[in-house]
Write a protein that holds these residues in place. Structure first.
Motif, short mmCIF file in Angstrom:
data_model
loop_
_atom_site.label_atom_id
_atom_site.label_comp_id
_atom_site.label_asym_id
_atom_site.label_seq_id
_atom_site.Cartn_x
_atom_site.Cartn_y
_atom_site.Cartn_z
N GLN A 122 27.59 20.84 24.10
CA GLN A 122 27.50 22.23 23.63
C GLN A 122 27.13 23.17 24.78
O GLN A 122 27.63 24.28 24.89
N GLN A 180 29.31 26.16 26.27
CA GLN A 180 28.80 27.53 26.36
C GLN A 180 29.08 28.10 27.74
O GLN A 180 29.61 29.21 27.89
N ILE A 219 16.03 21.40 24.78
CA ILE A 219 14.83 21.02 24.02
C ILE A 219 14.95 21.43 22.57
O ILE A 219 14.50 20.75 21.66
N LEU A 220 15.66 22.57 22.35
CA LEU A 220 15.81 23.05 20.97
C LEU A 220 16.91 22.29 20.24
O LEU A 220 17.18 22.56 19.08
N GLY A 221 17.56 21.38 20.91
CA GLY A 221 18.52 20.54 20.19
C GLY A 221 19.97 20.75 20.52
O GLY A 221 20.84 20.43 19.72
N ALA A 222 20.26 21.28 21.71
CA ALA A 222 21.66 21.43 22.08
C ALA A 222 22.15 20.14 22.71
O ALA A 222 21.48 19.56 23.55
N PHE A 223 23.34 19.67 22.27
CA PHE A 223 23.97 18.55 22.97
C PHE A 223 24.44 19.02 24.33
O PHE A 223 24.73 20.19 24.53
N ARG A 224 24.57 18.07 25.24
CA ARG A 224 25.06 18.45 26.57
C ARG A 224 26.44 19.10 26.47
O ARG A 224 26.73 20.08 27.12
N MET A 240 15.76 24.98 27.98
CA MET A 240 15.12 25.28 26.69
C MET A 240 16.08 24.98 25.55
O MET A 240 15.68 24.44 24.52
N ARG A 241 17.36 25.30 25.77
CA ARG A 241 18.33 25.03 24.70
C ARG A 241 18.41 23.53 24.43
O ARG A 241 18.55 23.10 23.29
#
Ligand SMILES: Nc1ncnc2c1ncn2[C@@H]1O[C@H](COP(=O)(O)OP(=O)(O)O)[C@@H](O)[C@H]1O
Ligand SMILES: [Mg+2]
Lengths: 220, 806
Positions: B338, B342, B331-336, B328-329
């Motif tokens: 990032q 995390q 899809i919401l615009g997180a780069f790999r 989901m992250r």
């Protein structure tokens, strides 16, 4: 805004392949509200995923806002996910460990929106969807309809130009579904957001401008 | 963003409390163990590193190529050092180093004290800082002594030590000295130890030997000038050796000795001071093989790795619940990147908590650890420059291994598949299985190795040595007591008592006494045109009887013969060297000089007078009073051993009130020879146990995860009529297979390693297959118990409940 030319998609199955989409041509203009309909397994979700840059087509060409998608870097696609595209899922897919507020805030964090603006925008959306009272609850403390409201709030908080919704009301009662549909209509009319939804219900489809029938991987 | 991550991390950890606890606990224990192991190794590596001039400080040693083999020793003749300073400009400073006395007296009170004779250069070369008194030239006068703070406090209490006079027992006389300076206590990681320093001129036999090139009694240390190298010195030393050791070289040539690689029969060499702790040539050195500290480091790494594997496995197993969030992250615009950051951040968080806990535990366990393994570790060791950065590096590495791989794996998952819930789990299972096998290979390896080491030590302790060690008490004779007189008086004093079977004396203890010392004395002489070398042991009448030695030819020393003070007993090895039993018995050996040959009167069966690491060598026993006695041996009857020990102590006190001595049974002494092995094997055993426990913690957590995932299946099977035992077998069998595989991989590796290690011992056990079976059984048993706990729980669950909740 969206242009598909001869798009096809197949999955490898055993030694052969299973064609899901076949020679799809489709244009969707900015500001449209389109409903995709068709029987189960006909390839609706697959089409939507391709439109939303989540899956690669096996053949054909796809132009998003005039740019060929297959030439885009991963970074560029992620950028589009951050700014231009919003998603709504049948199963909501909220992040269980985050509260309503934090779920809605997440896209803004990835977009590097400054903290004060972030606060006001989340507050705005919460207000608009009438879920201010629920902002500190976790997803599993909400009803399905409320979860989907949060899902939509999350999809629009970054002010995308297009929303892709895959059976957004599939798990909901019809009254709840009507609320969601009215919300879409409103977003489409006042915020000028392009909306592409997959639905099984004629009633829901009636909220949009246009219906695309898909059957056996082809548009009818 | 960061706060968002932190929140997620915290809530995730909290949600899976059990797994988090296993993770943190396992890692913390691993960190604790590793820190302690690293400190133990660091202490060994820190020896003699505190000297400012350590780069230039070297110990001199000599190599002599005899016909029988090469001898390397650090004991050197007295005139060598002055000659060296004279002829080598690159020798900036040099000092001899030798025991001068063991006893000092202040106001009629005696104190045991380690007084070393050194040259004035000593305090300039080495970094033993002076605290008060004459700091420039504290040993300028022959009557000066330098005393350590600890010793000063012991003798003078709170009074100012500098300027005080005290007496020192030197060669049978008390001599007066004046304290000129107080030195800081010698650090615990110094190879050179002393309580007091006096001028080298006071060492025993100085007057006789100061010009003798054929008697080697003490060690020599030099400080080279900054540009000089050891190699250049050794090259130049060849001419020096040819000049001063000419006679020795001639004798070697005559015997047909073969020169060493450098073409010389006698060579003078240097070894860096910082190496002597690991060197068996240096008398002051520790003779510790570098193998042990490196082994400790390796085991530390193993344990950390095992804990990391747990972490990885649990993270991967938990990835299924995390993958939806991650998808989901994206899809919401997180780069790999990032997403990876995390997940890695979470690993850092967990590892950080574990590291803190581990450091705290190590801090609190340190005193207990020291006591348990007779270590003297302190946190001061952390001041070594390489340690803290090293620790930090290891920490980062741990987070990368433990968190990095799972993070990469999760971040790479196909978003759509994740959200559809159609993830393929096969691949991660394979990774998991490989990791579990690795863990258990390491654990079984450690178990096998420790079992074999333990067997070998046991064998060394139990093996008959050819003499009676259980019933012989050894009394070290103090410096200031006339040993011959003491022996006579003890004989008289003890003769009436029941249970005292014999009293005799010797100059070399068996094994290592309470003082930890052991000695070797070797003579060499020419016999029938060849050089003969033998261990040389001064004994007294009744030694053969007291020690239970077997006479195989000839007779024992006897008071009935007036000439026995020049008679010799030899062992079988020596007899062989002299041309066989027949030729040896009655042979006249020119041990000291050919004018006064000594006759072989008897031959004793070979016995292990040295540690079992060594083969038995040629041995010659004599009762010549020229070689002073150092120990009195008392053979007592079997039975009340502590009672006899008390009797001996009492009688000694009655004869020499106020003089302290510390008698011990010979078997304690021989055990003490393997003290280092015992210490290390104790550490190794604990490490092996830890490794197994940590591996099982991981197995436990994995089985918890799997059972929860298979609850439904178990429920269905139960409804269909499966028995509890059947279900437990079903659930446990995969793990059992993995553990079995691990044992099979580990066994040959362990066999190979231990076969190498055993080569260090002249007397050793054969590696037997039972060890591997036992190790396998242990690993398997522990693993089965661990997994079964979960299986049984799952199998006993009410099936209806489990089907419903799913
Ligand atoms: N990852 C995949 N691998 C193989 N086949 C797939 C995969 N995803 C979808 N399909 C197949 O593609 C077809 C269309 O699926 P989908 O687009 O989800 O249909 P709809 O959303 O219209 O119900 C189905 O027959 C499905 O089995
Ligand atoms: Mg679908």
């Amino acid at each position: 805004m969206i242009q598909l030319k001869h798009i096809s998609k197949h999955y490898p199955v055993g030694f052969g392949k299973n064609a899901v989409l076949d020679d799809i041509d489709l244009t969707i203009h900015a500001g449209e509200f389109v409903s995709i309909m068709g029987p189960s397994g006909s390839g609706k979700s697959t089409l939507l995923h391709i439109l939303g840059l989540l899956e690669e087509p096996s053949g054909g060409e796809y132009l998003f806002e005039g740019e060929p998608v297959h030439k885009m870097s991963e970074k560029k696609r992620t950028q589009l996910h951050r700014g231009s595209i919003g998603f709504v899922f049948q199963a909501y897919h909220l992040i269980d460990e985050l509260t309503v507020y934090e779920n809605i805030e997440t896209p803004l964090l990835y977009k590097n929106v400054p903290s004060s603006e972030r606060k006001s925008r989340v507050a705005d959306v919460l207000d608009r969807f009438n879920i201010v009272a629920k902002k500190d609850l976790f997803p599993n403390q909400l009803s399905g309809g409320q979860q989907q409201l949060v899902g939509i709030a999350r999809a629009i908080v970054a002010e995308p130009r297009v929303i892709f919704a895959d059976e957004p009301t599939g798990n909901l009662h019809s009254d709840q579904a009507r609320v969601i549909m009215q919300l879409f209509k409103h977003l489409n009319e006042t915020d000028k957001i392009t909306i592409v939804q997959v639905t099984h219900s004629e009633q829901n489809a009636a909220f949009g401008h246009r219906v695309i029938e898909i059957r056996d991987g082809k548009i009818r | 963003m960061f706060r968002n991550y932190l929140k997620i991390a915290w809530r995730n950890l909290w949600k899976s409390r059990l797994l988090t606890a296993v993770n943190i606990l396992g890692l913390a224990v691993a960190f604790t163990a590793s820190i302690l192991l690293v400190l133990t190794a660091a202490r060994e590596f820190s020896f003699d590193q505190f000297h400012d001039h350590k780069q230039q400080l070297q110990q001199l040693y000599i190599s002599v190529h005899h016909v029988q083999g090469t001898e390397e020793r650090s004991n050197l003749p007295m005139p060598l050092t002055p000659a060296l300073k004279q002829e080598f400009p690159e020798v900036k400073a040099a000092s001899r180093f030798m025991d001068a006395s063991g006893m000092v007296r202040y106001r009629d009170k005696m104190y045991g004290s380690d007084v070393m004779g050194v040259d004035p250069d000593f305090l300039r070369m080495f970094s033993f800082p002076l605290l008060s008194g004459e700091k420039q030239q504290p040993l300028r006068s022959l009557s000066n002594v330098v005393i350590t703070e600890r010793m000063a406090r012991k003798i003078f209490g709170s009074a100012e030590p500098v300027g005080q006079s005290l007496e020192m027992y030197l060669e049978g006389r008390w001599k007066t000295f004046i304290v000129s300076a107080v030195a800081e206590d010698v650090p615990d990681n110094s190879s050179l130890e002393f309580d007091m320093l006096c001028r080298f001129e006071h060492v025993p036999a100085y007057a006789d030997q100061k010009d003798a090139w054929n008697s080697s009694t003490h060690e020599v240390f030099v400080q080279l000038s900054d540009q000089a190298t050891a190699a250049a010195f050794e090259r130049r030393a060849k001419t020096f050796v040819n000049k001063y050791f000419a006679e020795g070289i001639r004798n070697l040539q005559r015997d047909g000795a073969v020169p060493g690689k450098d073409g010389a029969l006698i060579g003078l060499h240097l070894m860096p001071l910082t190496d002597i702790h690991f060197n068996s040539i240096s008398s002051s050195g520790g003779a510790i093989s570098r193998f042990y500290p490196y082994m400790l480091l390796l085991i530390g790494i193993f344990i950390l790795f095992i804990a990391c594997v747990n972490f990885m496995n649990l993270t991967i197993a938990g990835a299924f619940s995390r993958s939806r969030e991650i998808g989901m992250r994206k899809i919401l615009g997180a780069f790999r990147g990032q997403v990876i950051m995390q997940l890695w951040g979470e690993a850092v968080l967990v590892c950080g908590l574990a590291l803190l806990a581990g450091m705290a535990m190590a801090y609190f366990l340190l005193p207990g650890y020291n006591a348990l393994f007779s270590n003297r570790l302190s946190l001061n060791l952390l001041r070594q420059p390489w340690l803290l950065p090293g620790l930090f590096l290891v920490f980062v590495l741990v987070t990368l291994v433990a968190g990095g791989y799972p993070a990469l794996m999760i971040a790479r998952l196909n978003t759509i598949k994740v959200l559809k819930g159609s993830l393929l789990t096969g691949r991660s299972n394979r990774v998991r299985n490989v990791l579990i096998v690795t863990q258990f290979v390491i654990s079984s390896l450690l178990i096998c190795c420790t079992l074999i080491a333990w067997q070998q030590l046991n064998y060394l302790r139990k093996k008959p040595l050819g003499y009676s060690k259980e019933q012989v008490i050894s009394i070290p004779v103090p410096y200031n007591v006339d040993a011959e007189l003491a022996l006579t008086r003890m004989r008289n004093q003890l003769s009436g008592h029941a249970g005292i079977l014999a009293v005799t004396g010797t100059d070399i203890n068996m094994g290592r006494g309470r003082d930890g010392s052991s000695a070797t004395s070797i003579v060499s002489f020419d016999y029938k045109g060849r050089e003969v070398r033998s261990h040389w042991l001064r004994v007294d009448y009744d030694y053969v009887g007291a020690m239970g030695l077997q006479l195989v030819a000839g007779r024992d020393f006897s008071r009935a013969y007036g000439t026995d003070s020049s008679a010799l007993l030899i062992n079988e090895k020596m007899a062989a060297q002299l041309g066989g039993m027949e030729a040896a018995l009655g042979a006249l050996l020119p041990v000291e000089d050919s004018a006064h040959p000594q006759q072989v009167i008897g031959i004793v069966k070979d016995f292990n007078f040295k540690s079992l690491k060594e083969e038995i060598g040629p041995l010659t026993l004599n009762i010549n009073k020229e070689w002073p006695l150092q120990y009195i041996f008392v053979k007592v009857a079997a039975g009340n051993l502590p009672g006899y020990m008390n009797l001996v102590k009492q009688q000694w006190q009655a004869l020499y009130p106020g003089s302290s001595t510390d008698p011990s049974f010979l078997d304690e002494n021989t055990d003490r020879q393997y003290r280092r092995e015992q210490r290390f094997s104790g550490i190794f055993i604990s490490a092996a146990v830890l490794a197994i426990i940590i591996s099982c913690m991981g197995l436990f957590a994995i089985s918890v995860l799997i059972m929860t995932r298979r609850t439904r299946e178990v429920g269905v099977r139960k409804v269909l009529g499966a028995s509890v035992a059947g279900i437990v077998t079903l659930l446990s069998k995969d793990f059992v297979k993995l553990v079995l595989l691990s044992v099979m991989i580990a066994s040959p590796v362990a066999w190979y390693i231990m076969e190498q290690w055993l080569q260090h011992y002249a007397y050793r056990i054969p590696v037997n297959i039972g060890v591997f079976l036992l190790a396998g059984a242990i690993a398997l048993l522990v693993a089965v118990i661990t997994v079964s706990i979960q299986s049984v729980r799952a199998a006993l669950m009410n099936p209806v409940k489990s089907i419903r909740t799913e």
